[in-house]
Design an enzyme around this catalytic site. Sequence first.
Site, mmCIF file in Angstrom:
data_model
loop_
_atom_site.group_PDB
_atom_site.id
_atom_site.type_symbol
_atom_site.label_atom_id
_atom_site.label_comp_id
_atom_site.label_asym_id
_atom_site.label_seq_id
_atom_site.Cartn_x
_atom_site.Cartn_y
_atom_site.Cartn_z
ATOM 1 N N LYS A 1 -5.451 1.887 8.041
ATOM 2 C CA LYS A 1 -6.493 1.109 8.684
ATOM 3 C C LYS A 1 -6.062 -0.352 8.746
ATOM 4 O O LYS A 1 -5.271 -0.750 7.884
ATOM 5 C CB LYS A 1 -7.832 1.222 7.950
ATOM 6 C CG LYS A 1 -7.794 1.044 6.438
ATOM 7 C CD LYS A 1 -7.430 -0.239 5.767
ATOM 8 C CE LYS A 1 -8.014 -1.533 6.198
ATOM 9 N NZ LYS A 1 -7.720 -2.634 5.206
ATOM 10 N N ASP B 1 -9.789 -7.623 7.357
ATOM 11 C CA ASP B 1 -8.888 -6.563 6.856
ATOM 12 C C ASP B 1 -9.571 -5.793 5.727
ATOM 13 O O ASP B 1 -9.692 -4.569 5.805
ATOM 14 C CB ASP B 1 -7.536 -7.158 6.415
ATOM 15 C CG ASP B 1 -6.643 -6.088 5.799
ATOM 16 O OD1 ASP B 1 -5.948 -5.384 6.537
ATOM 17 O OD2 ASP B 1 -6.679 -5.940 4.560
ATOM 18 N N SER C 1 11.905 0.942 7.013
ATOM 19 C CA SER C 1 11.399 -0.371 6.636
ATOM 20 C C SER C 1 12.562 -1.328 6.711
ATOM 21 O O SER C 1 13.695 -0.949 6.387
ATOM 22 C CB SER C 1 10.851 -0.304 5.195
ATOM 23 O OG SER C 1 9.797 -1.195 4.991
ATOM 24 N N ARG C 2 12.305 -2.571 7.137
ATOM 25 C CA ARG C 2 13.428 -3.512 7.293
ATOM 26 C C ARG C 2 14.045 -3.858 5.939
ATOM 27 O O ARG C 2 15.244 -3.979 5.804
ATOM 28 C CB ARG C 2 12.937 -4.781 8.000
ATOM 29 C CG ARG C 2 12.452 -4.523 9.418
ATOM 30 C CD ARG C 2 11.618 -5.669 9.917
ATOM 31 N NE ARG C 2 10.557 -6.016 8.972
ATOM 32 C CZ ARG C 2 9.655 -6.959 9.149
ATOM 33 N NH1 ARG C 2 9.686 -7.669 10.257
ATOM 34 N NH2 ARG C 2 8.732 -7.190 8.247
ATOM 35 N N ILE D 1 0.834 -1.216 0.000
ATOM 36 C CA ILE D 1 0.000 0.000 0.000
ATOM 37 C C ILE D 1 0.866 1.261 0.000
ATOM 38 O O ILE D 1 0.478 2.288 -0.573
ATOM 39 C CB ILE D 1 -1.019 -0.001 1.168
ATOM 40 C CG1 ILE D 1 -2.142 0.973 0.879
ATOM 41 C CG2 ILE D 1 -0.364 0.304 2.499
ATOM 42 C CD1 ILE D 1 -2.964 0.645 -0.325
HETATM 43 P P1 NAP Z 1 2.493 -5.436 3.033
HETATM 44 O O1 NAP Z 1 2.559 -5.414 1.541
HETATM 45 O O2 NAP Z 1 2.769 -6.730 3.734
HETATM 46 O O3 NAP Z 1 3.452 -4.295 3.535
HETATM 47 C C1 NAP Z 1 3.619 -3.982 4.891
HETATM 48 C C2 NAP Z 1 5.086 -3.639 5.111
HETATM 49 O O4 NAP Z 1 5.269 -3.389 6.495
HETATM 50 C C3 NAP Z 1 6.003 -4.782 4.745
HETATM 51 O O5 NAP Z 1 6.481 -4.641 3.420
HETATM 52 C C4 NAP Z 1 7.117 -4.718 5.769
HETATM 53 O O6 NAP Z 1 8.217 -4.019 5.217
HETATM 54 C C5 NAP Z 1 6.543 -3.889 6.910
HETATM 55 N N1 NAP Z 1 6.365 -4.707 8.129
HETATM 56 C C6 NAP Z 1 6.713 -4.327 9.378
HETATM 57 N N2 NAP Z 1 6.411 -5.285 10.254
HETATM 58 C C7 NAP Z 1 5.873 -6.294 9.560
HETATM 59 C C8 NAP Z 1 5.390 -7.568 9.933
HETATM 60 N N3 NAP Z 1 5.374 -7.985 11.211
HETATM 61 N N4 NAP Z 1 4.875 -8.375 8.964
HETATM 62 C C9 NAP Z 1 4.873 -7.966 7.672
HETATM 63 N N5 NAP Z 1 5.342 -6.759 7.268
HETATM 64 C C10 NAP Z 1 5.840 -5.937 8.215
HETATM 65 O O7 NAP Z 1 1.052 -4.962 3.541
HETATM 66 P P2 NAP Z 1 0.120 -3.864 2.860
HETATM 67 O O8 NAP Z 1 -0.827 -4.533 1.940
HETATM 68 O O9 NAP Z 1 0.918 -2.757 2.368
HETATM 69 O O10 NAP Z 1 -0.755 -3.456 4.145
HETATM 70 C C11 NAP Z 1 -0.250 -2.636 5.169
HETATM 71 C C12 NAP Z 1 -1.418 -1.925 5.831
HETATM 72 O O11 NAP Z 1 -2.108 -1.181 4.834
HETATM 73 C C13 NAP Z 1 -2.451 -2.876 6.450
HETATM 74 O O12 NAP Z 1 -2.964 -2.319 7.632
HETATM 75 C C14 NAP Z 1 -3.554 -2.935 5.394
HETATM 76 O O13 NAP Z 1 -4.841 -3.178 5.955
HETATM 77 C C15 NAP Z 1 -3.482 -1.531 4.821
HETATM 78 N N6 NAP Z 1 -4.020 -1.435 3.451
HETATM 79 C C16 NAP Z 1 -3.649 -2.317 2.481
HETATM 80 C C17 NAP Z 1 -4.223 -2.243 1.216
HETATM 81 C C18 NAP Z 1 -3.864 -3.193 0.098
HETATM 82 O O14 NAP Z 1 -4.534 -3.190 -0.949
HETATM 83 N N7 NAP Z 1 -2.833 -4.005 0.201
HETATM 84 C C19 NAP Z 1 -5.158 -1.256 0.942
HETATM 85 C C20 NAP Z 1 -5.455 -0.315 1.911
HETATM 86 C C21 NAP Z 1 -4.890 -0.433 3.172
HETATM 87 P P3 NAP Z 1 9.702 -4.409 5.715
HETATM 88 O O15 NAP Z 1 9.815 -5.897 5.613
HETATM 89 O O16 NAP Z 1 10.577 -3.665 4.764
HETATM 90 O O17 NAP Z 1 9.789 -3.927 7.141
#
Ligand code: NAP
Length: 307
Positions: free
Chosen positions: A90, A168, A36-37, A14
Site C-alpha cells: 500500500k 502514507d 533491488s538496486r 518493510i
Molecule cells: P524503504 O525502507 O525506503 O524501502 C523501499 C525500498 O525500495 C528501498 O530500500 C529501495 O531499495 C527501493 N526503491 C526503489 N525505488 C526507490 C525510490 N525511488 N526511492 C526509495 N527507494 C526506492 O521504504 P519502506 O518503509 O520499506 O516502504 C515501502 C512501501 O511499503 C511503501 O509503499 C510503504 O507505504 C509500505 N509500508 C511501509 C511500512 C513501514 O513501516 N515502513 C509499513 C507498511 C507498508 P534499493 O535502493 O535497493 O532499490
Amino acid sequence: MDRIRIGLVGIGKIARDQHLPALAALPDFELAATASRHGRVDGVRGYSSIAEMLAGEPEITAVSLCTPPEGRFEQAVTAIRAGKHLMLEKPPTATVSEAEALAALAREQGVTLFATWHSREAAEVDAARDWLADKRIGAVRIRWMENIRQWHPGQDWILAPGGFGVFDPGINALSIATRILPQPLTVLSATMDVPANRACPIASAIRFRSGDAEVDAQFDFLQTGLQTWHIEVETDGGLLRLTDGGCKLELPGREPISGPNEEYPRLYAGFAKLVRDGRSDVDLRPIQLVADAFLVADRRTTEAFEF
Ligand code: NAP
C-alpha cells in the site's frame, strides 16, 4: 499444490521487517529471487532491477512490490506484461488512474492483481466491522499520529511528490475505516500542513461524511511520546474503540480483546488463495479518498522539515 515461486522487489524496511519473515513462514511460497538496486538477501539470488530478475528467473510466477508508490507503476506493468501474478504494497500506486490501469491490464493478461491493505488484516478489524454492521453511527474520530523520525528514518521519498506524506500511514486508517463503517465515506474538507522544503503534508485534518455521521480524522507525522493509531465510533449501541492500529478492540460492557499481529502472513495467504482461485482484489477506496482530500485541501506552508 506446487509452491508459488515469487520474486520480491524493493528490499527496504518493510521487505525486511515483514515480507521476508512472512514468506519464510508460509508453505505456499518459495522466494526465488529479489530485485533491488542496493538491498540483497542472504542466500537468495539478487538482481538490480525487476526486468533483469524476470529475464534471469523464467520460473518465477509471482512478484511482490515493496518499493515506494512513486515509480511502482512501471515495475507493475513490467511484471504483468511478463504474465506474472502481482501483489502491491500500500498505497498501490502514486495515482488512482495508475491503479485502475493496472487492474485493467491484469484482467487483459489473465493474472492476479492484489492491491494490499495490511492494516485491514490487523487482529480486531473484522470483529469491529461485524459489531458495527447493525449500528446507527453518530460520529467517528480517527487519530493516526506517529513520529516520522522513529518509523521512517531518512525516507525522503515519503515527503517527495508521489510519497503521500502523512497520508502514507494515514491511508492505513482509511483502509480500516472503509472496511468497518457500514456506509461509504466521502470527503467534506481538509487542511494540509506542508513543510516549506517538502512537497507532501506532514500533518492533515480531514472531515468526511459516512451516511449521516461526520468523521473527523487527524493525521500527524510529528507526534512524539505516545504513538496513536486509533478509531473511535459513537453508535446507538455505545462507543467502539479500535486501538493499536486495529489490534485491540473495546466494546461497551465487555472486556477489551486483542490478538497477535499477523497482518503479513494473512496478506500472503490471501494472495496465494487469489492466485489459486484465478481472482484479483483491487479495492481503491482508500487511495480515492486520499486523492479527494488532496483535491479540496486548504494548504498551509509550515516550517522546513529535516530528518
Ligand atoms: P524503504 O525502507 O525506503 O524501502 C523501499 C525500498 O525500495 C528501498 O530500500 C529501495 O531499495 C527501493 N526503491 C526503489 N525505488 C526507490 C525510490 N525511488 N526511492 C526509495 N527507494 C526506492 O521504504 P519502506 O518503509 O520499506 O516502504 C515501502 C512501501 O511499503 C511503501 O509503499 C510503504 O507505504 C509500505 N509500508 C511501509 C511500512 C513501514 O513501516 N515502513 C509499513 C507498511 C507498508 P534499493 O535502493 O535497493 O532499490
